[in-house]
Scaffold this motif. Structure first.
Motif: not given
Length: 528
Positions: A331, A334, A444, A446-447, A467, A470
């Motif tokens: 993570f 992000y 994005s 990210g998760t 976007t 990341v």
């Protein structure tokens, strides 16, 4: 057609209600007709009895009259007086007229059943004068001829006959009228019987019609339902036809591919034939080996190791392409991007992005003075975050210098973007920046992978800078794909250059609007 079917079904229900009412009316009428038909024989029988009674009265009338006159005539005859004959004639005339009126009054209910012309004849008055003269002549003739009792009896008979003759027309007309009434009643009985039979048939037909309409309504309701299903099917057919049309185009394209594949299939068929021969040979060898193995297996004594081998004959060996050692490493791209964006946004609250300490020389110097401060702070926050991630959170990266460099690059992207928004828009610009932040948090990837994000949110993925930050951080932290990192850095550079050009243009325009007229005074103040 579906709408018309619904209207027809509604009208059919109204028709069914009318048919039920018609059946009830026919049933009531049939009951009344049956009642009348049952009463008619009694009515005909009563009419016949009345007619026979009138005939009996008419036959007995002379005797009754003779008996009544015999008590009065002897005294008159003995008087042998013409004057007394005249008086007697008047009394007899009154008696006859009164008797006739009494008979007519008694027979009035029957007279009302006669035809109109016969009722008018019976209602006519008797010529009393003519009747008195006729009676007087008969009385005088009887007195002159003889005054004996025998002659008196003869005179009595003559007078009785005279009275009977005056009343016979009444009885005859009444009897004839009753005969017509009776014939009419019999004809009515025949007609009522036919009407009763017809009403029974009509009632049966109305019942069949009602039952038929019930079946019609039931069948038509089913027809309406199936018509709706047919309409839905027609829509599906039209949609399917469009799909079929599109599929035909694909089929044409596929036909070309099929033709090309057919050539490859022909080549593969030769290889398949060779492989089949090899397979046959291998199958024979396998059969031979299995037979040998079966012989060996029959002599094998199993133990725990044998059972473990059979339970787990193979073990899986997994290999990670880009292994992420822990949750924080996965993570980090992000949250690093999120922290840099929030830091850049908070900087605009404590640092004025437009107001200057003095009068700037020009729009370019005004822009550079603001950008320099923000870039400096942006570099400081990126160095702080990178150091915190590497040496406090102890996250391993593939290349430490490139990680620092990409962190600075990402920070500058957010700094210049937010400078452009807040410089041009003020607080509304900050609000737009917050909206961009919210959209970046969800789009994005990210998760979670982009494929599990809603379609509406996926639209913003390629439009927003987080976007690409990341993606770049994932490359430099985990995968080590530095070419992919530089590719995303190039896209971030487009955001940086575009935001700087827009901010520069604003400052030049703002300088021309606000400070150009005071430029000479500004140079003088600098000289002093």
């Amino acid at each position: 057609m579906n709408d018309a079917g619904s209207q027809l079904l509604s009208a059919s229900k109204d028709l069914k209600a009318g048919t039920d009412a018609l059946y009830d009316g026919i049933n009531s009428a049939s009951t009344g007709i049956s009642t009348i038909n049952g009463k008619l024989p009694e009515l005909i029988e009563g009419t016949d009895k009345v007619k026979n009674g009138i005939t009996s009265v008419q036959a007995q009338l002379p005797n009754q009259l003779a008996s009544g006159l015999s008590s009065q005539l002897p005294a008159l005859v003995k008087q042998s007086s013409i004057a007394s004959a005249d008086e007697m004639a008047n009394q007899l005339a009154d008696f006859i007229i009164q008797y006739q009126q009494q008979q007519l009054a008694a027979l009035q209910p029957l007279i009302q059943q006669l035809p109109p012309e016969q009722r008018e004849q019976l209602a006519g008055s008797v010529d009393r004068t003519a009747l008195v003269n006729q009676l007087k002549q008969q009385i005088i003739a009887g007195i002159n001829n003889n005054s004996s009792s025998t002659n008196t009896n003869e005179l009595t008979g003559q007078l009785a006959a005279q009275i009977k003759a005056s009343t016979d027309p009444v009885f005859n007309q009444l009897t004839a009228g009753l005969q017509q009434v009776q014939e009419g009643q019999k004809a009515l009985q025949t007609g009522i019987s036919q009407l009763d039979q017809g009403s029974q048939q009509l009632k049966q037909g109305a019942l069949q019609l009602s039952n038929g309409q019930n079946q019609y309504l039931s069948s038509f309701g089913l027809f309406t339902q199936k018509l709706g299903e047919a309409k839905a099917g027609a829509d599906q057919l039209a949609s399917g036809a469009n799909q079929l049309n599109a599929g035909m185009g694909q089929l044409v394209d596929g036909s070309g591919q099929l033709s090309s594949g057919a050539g490859q299939l022909a080549e593969g068929s030769v290889q398949l034939a060779d492989g089949t021969n090899q397979l046959q040979a291998g199958t024979d060898e396998l059969n031979k080996k299995l037979s040998e193995a079966a012989d060996e297996a029959s002599s094998l004594h199993a133990n725990d190791k044998t059972y473990d081998m059979m339970a787990s004959p193979a073990e899986v060996d997994s290999a990670h392409i880009n292994k992420v050692p822990n949750y924080g490493t996965g993570f980090a791209p992000y949250f690093i991007s999120l922290g840099l964006f929030v830091g850049a946004l908070l900087l605009t609250i404590i640092f004025p992005l437009v107001d200057s300490a003095g009068i700037p020389k020009n729009g370019w110097s005004w822009f550079v003075s603001k950008l320099a401060v923000m870039v400096t702070i942006g570099v400081i926050q990126s160095l702080f975050i990178a150091t915190l991630v590497l040496y406090v959170l102890d996250i391993d990266v593939q290349n430490v210098p490139l990680f620092y460099l990409f962190t600075i690059f990402t920070s500058l992207t957010f700094i210049t973007l937010i400078q452009f928004l807040v410089t041009l828009g003020g607080n509304p610009g900050r609000f737009i920046a917050i909206l961009i932040l919210i959209l970046q948090l969800t789009s994005s990837a990210g998760t979670f992978p982009l494929e599990v994000i809603p379609k509406a949110v996926q639209f913003f993925n390629p439009l927003l800078p987080m976007t690409y930050s990341v993606k770049g951080f994932k490359a430099v932290i985990s995968s080590g794909d530095y070419s992919f990192m530089w590719q995303n850095a190039g896209i971030l550079a487009i955001y940086i250059i575009g935001s700087m050009l827009i901010s520069l243009g604003y400052f030049i325009w703002k300088f021309n609007q606000k400070y150009k007229n005071n430029e000479a005074e500004h140079h003088h103040s600098l000289a002093v």
